[in-house]
Design an enzyme around this catalytic site. Structure first.
Site: not given
Ligand code: ADP
Ligand code: TRP
Length: 323
Positions: A110, A189, A192
């Site tokens: 970050k 990947k 959001k």
């Molecule tokens: P974002 O990247 O959308 O902000 P988060 O970091 O809040 O998502 O993700 C919460 C959990 O969801 C992560 O710890 C991971 O286990 C899973 N996750 C998020 N995005 C993916 C992805 N593209 N592929 C697989 N698992 C994911």
């Protein structure tokens, strides 16, 4: 065996969250005494909009309940309904070396992206350790990206126990079955923050438009294709049965496949996978009192465990009864 995991209410949940976290949380719910919570304290490190935070928290509750979390089986609560967590976080802070936090990838990533770090972001893993240690969790199912945070939790618990005597249960480092990285509509990947996600509860025209906008190459139809580099196949494979998956692979390899066919199948497969959950979600949305009650009951139950742990910790550090 106690199982604990949390999910941040920082936006609408997408297929990556489902395959990488939620699905496995739900599968594990009856494999022990399970605790799942909405990590709203954590969300404050990135979300500063009070209406959005409240709405997202309610949405996450609806999502989990409609996807199969059974409040009779799992204890489900809002993190902020357990103020014991923040008190424990302070005790843990006093034994957490700065270097341990400075090494955390998620923090470093970050900062590298130009986010000006504040203390909350830096201390994020300590708060996460408090979530885990407050209920004496044995197992913490998380995705790969959170593995280091569980290791930090183990380090902090061991250090606390070394200094103050055996007080905290050191959790097992259990990584969820690897779903692999779920790609977004652009092939990166799904996240959001990249604007490339397909939300779990999208349906009808919105879902169709989203799937149709998955990026594909413009190679001629008859040309043989590598399924593993195709953004449609890389999503479809998660939602069709293994034998059908094999058929799609063959169709890509043989050539002659129009991508739109695979996209249409993906829409149908998502409808099949989430159809019942969508209906359930609509039904639950019309009964917000029920959802609030579930979370209140969950907090009460988790709170009882949390209070016991906190008493033990207060005692251990010397905040017990005065002489
Ligand atoms: P974002 O990247 O959308 O902000 P988060 O970091 O809040 O998502 O993700 C919460 C959990 O969801 C992560 O710890 C991971 O286990 C899973 N996750 C998020 N995005 C993916 C992805 N593209 N592929 C697989 N698992 C994911
Ligand atoms: N940091 C986790 C995530 O972003 C969410 C979380 C907060 C968590 N506290 C936790 C996960 C405790 C497991 C255990 O995905």
């Amino acid at each position: 065996m106690r199982i604990l995991s949390g999910i941040q209410p920082s936006g609408k949940l997408h297929l990556g969250n489902y395959l990488g976290a939620i699905k496995q949380h739900i599968e594990l719910q009856d494999k022990g005494e399970s605790f799942y919570f909405i990590a709203d304290y954590h969300a404050l490190t990135s979300l500063r909009d009070k209406d959005a935070l409240r709405e997202n928290s309610f949405d996450v509750a609806l999502d989990y309940l409609s996807l199969g979390l059974d409040p009779k089986v799992a204890t489900f609560y809002r993190q902020s309904d357990l103020p014991q967590v923040t008190e424990l976080a302070w005790f843990l802070s006093t034994v957490t070396p700065m270097g341990l936090l400075e090494r955390c990838h998620s923090y470093k990533d970050k900062v590298a992206k130009g986010i000006a770090p504040d203390h909350g972001l830096f201390a994020y893993p300590v708060l996460m350790a408090a979530d885990i240690l407050i209920v004496d969790a044995d197992i913490v199912p998380v995705g790969k990206d959170q593995k280091q945070h569980v290791e930090v939790t183990r380090d902090i618990a061991q250090r606390f126990n070394f200094i103050f005597g055996e007080t905290l249960k050191v959790p097992e480092d259990r990584i969820m079955e690897d779903a692999g990285v779920v790609p977004g509509i652009d092939g990166q990947k799904m996240s959001k923050s990249y604007g490339n996600s397909i939300d779990i509860f999208l349906e009808g025209k919105e879902l169709k438009d989203r799937v149709m906008s998955i990026v594909t190459d413009s190679a001629p139809v008859e040309e043989p294709k590598d399924p593993d580099t195709n953004n449609v196949y890389n999503l479809l494979k998660f939602f069709v049965p293994p034998d059908e998956n094999e058929e799609w692979r063959q169709r890509f390899v043989k050539g002659g496949l129009k991508y739109v066919e695979a996209k249409k199948r993906l829409i149908a497969a998502l409808d099949e996978t989430f159809g019942a959950a969508r209906e359930k979600r609509k039904e639950l949305k019309s009964r917000p009192d029920f959802v609030r009650d579930v979370l209140r009951e969950g907090a009460k139950k988790a709170g009882e465990t949390a209070t016991i742990t906190l008493e033990r910790v207060r005692e251990a550090v010397g905040l017990g009864k005065l002489p």
